[in-house]
Design an enzyme around this catalytic site. Structure first.
Site, mmCIF file in Angstrom:
data_model
loop_
_atom_site.group_PDB
_atom_site.id
_atom_site.type_symbol
_atom_site.label_atom_id
_atom_site.label_comp_id
_atom_site.label_asym_id
_atom_site.label_seq_id
_atom_site.Cartn_x
_atom_site.Cartn_y
_atom_site.Cartn_z
ATOM 1 N N CYS A 12 0.817 -1.220 0.000
ATOM 2 C CA CYS A 12 0.000 0.000 0.000
ATOM 3 C C CYS A 12 0.851 1.270 0.000
ATOM 4 O O CYS A 12 0.366 2.354 0.342
ATOM 5 C CB CYS A 12 -0.930 0.011 1.206
ATOM 6 S SG CYS A 12 -2.003 -1.431 1.279
ATOM 7 N N CYS A 20 -5.085 4.565 8.159
ATOM 8 C CA CYS A 20 -5.403 3.190 8.518
ATOM 9 C C CYS A 20 -6.588 3.150 9.466
ATOM 10 O O CYS A 20 -7.167 2.116 9.695
ATOM 11 C CB CYS A 20 -4.213 2.530 9.187
ATOM 12 S SG CYS A 20 -3.683 3.349 10.684
HETATM 13 S S1 SF4 Z 1 -2.620 -3.290 7.055
HETATM 14 FE FE1 SF4 Z 1 -3.428 -1.579 5.825
HETATM 15 S S2 SF4 Z 1 -1.586 -0.633 4.974
HETATM 16 FE FE2 SF4 Z 1 -1.005 -2.717 5.670
HETATM 17 S S3 SF4 Z 1 -1.277 -4.107 3.885
HETATM 18 FE FE3 SF4 Z 1 -3.198 -4.090 5.015
HETATM 19 S S4 SF4 Z 1 -4.425 -2.468 3.982
HETATM 20 FE FE4 SF4 Z 1 -2.294 -2.148 3.431
#
Ligand code: SF4
Length: 248
Positions: A209, A233
């Site tokens: 991400c 997040c």
């Molecule tokens: S925790 Fe959030 S930032 Fe990390 S991979 Fe998953 S969606 Fe992406």
């Protein structure tokens, strides 16, 4: 909201106002010191991603109280460079209580068995990989310290110095720092940068991400969830038990 929860919320709001007043006139270093070593010794912690600008808040914490618990969320999707930086920076600053939080394996098995949930439901992915482990780890503390800043824009543009999140007081000592101030602090204290900053990553989260940002004038968080309607997040649980999206 029940009367009990309403009372709890009112007490938190009063606590936030009192803390903000107690920090009046202090700079970031003074505010961190007063919370960690003055008002809330043993009841406060710092949360850090060991990202692009994390060295500043961690240096302030190390100067004030190097045995402060530092909560670091290893989502299982981080860059190897971040894990190496966490170790090197902790040693360099003399932080003696860096704790690694991990997602619950049962949650991963149920909702993200093949590690691709970020493609289909990134909010849920962040919830099980970041938010739930953090809420659990924050339980013993009254105050947590974060390195967030207004200059990151988006939900952070109106960031206050003291706020309430996840039923705790949250101190943002760098809330009004500019990018130039951050850079000057790195230079003044000879702080090592995250190794990916020089490769065009002004904000660094999970590998799937996070993308490079080509224009240095762009929002430093433009490379986080690029192309998606998601900038934070933060899915958090309010005192009423309702899950809400907030800047987190
Ligand atoms: S925790 Fe959030 S930032 Fe990390 S991979 Fe998953 S969606 Fe992406």
């Amino acid at each position: 909201m029940s009367a009990l929860k309403s009372e709890y919320r009112l007490a938190l709001e009063a606590g936030a106002q009192a803390l903000d007043a107690a920090l009046d006139g202090l700079d970031a270093a003074g505010a961190v010191r007063r919370v960690l070593a003055g008002i809330y010794p043993g009841e406060s912690c710092v949360v850090s991603s060991f990202g692009a600008e994390s060295a500043v808040i961690l240096h302030l914490v190390a100067q004030a109280k190097p045995d402060t618990p530092v909560l670091f969320m290893d989502t299982g999707q981080l860059f190897d460079q971040t894990l190496a930086y966490r170790k090197a920076l902790s040693e360099r600053l003399g932080l003696t209580d860096v704790r690694t939080l991990s997602p619950n394996q049962d949650h991963l098995k149920a909702d993200d068995p093949d590690g691709t949930l970020h493609q289909t439901n990134p909010d849920l992915c962040c919830h099980i990989r970041k938010t739930l482990p953090l809420i659990s780890a924050l339980r013993p503390y009254k105050v947590w310290i974060s390195g967030r800043k207004r200059h990151h824009g988006g939900d952070r543009a109106a960031l206050p110095r003291v706020e309430i999140q996840d039923g705790k007081l949250k101190l943002n000592p760098l809330f009004d720092w500019s990018r130039d101030q951050i850079n000057a602090y790195f230079e003044a204290h000879d702080l090592p940068p995250h190794p990916m900053v020089a490769d065009g990553f002004p904000s660094i989260g999970c590998l799937p991400c996070t993308t490079q940002v080509s224009d240095p004038a762009e929002d430093p968080r433009a490379g986080r969830w690029a192309g998606q309607d998601k900038t934070e997040c933060g899915i958090h649980i309010g005192e009423d038990g309702v899950i809400t999206r907030t800047g987190g």
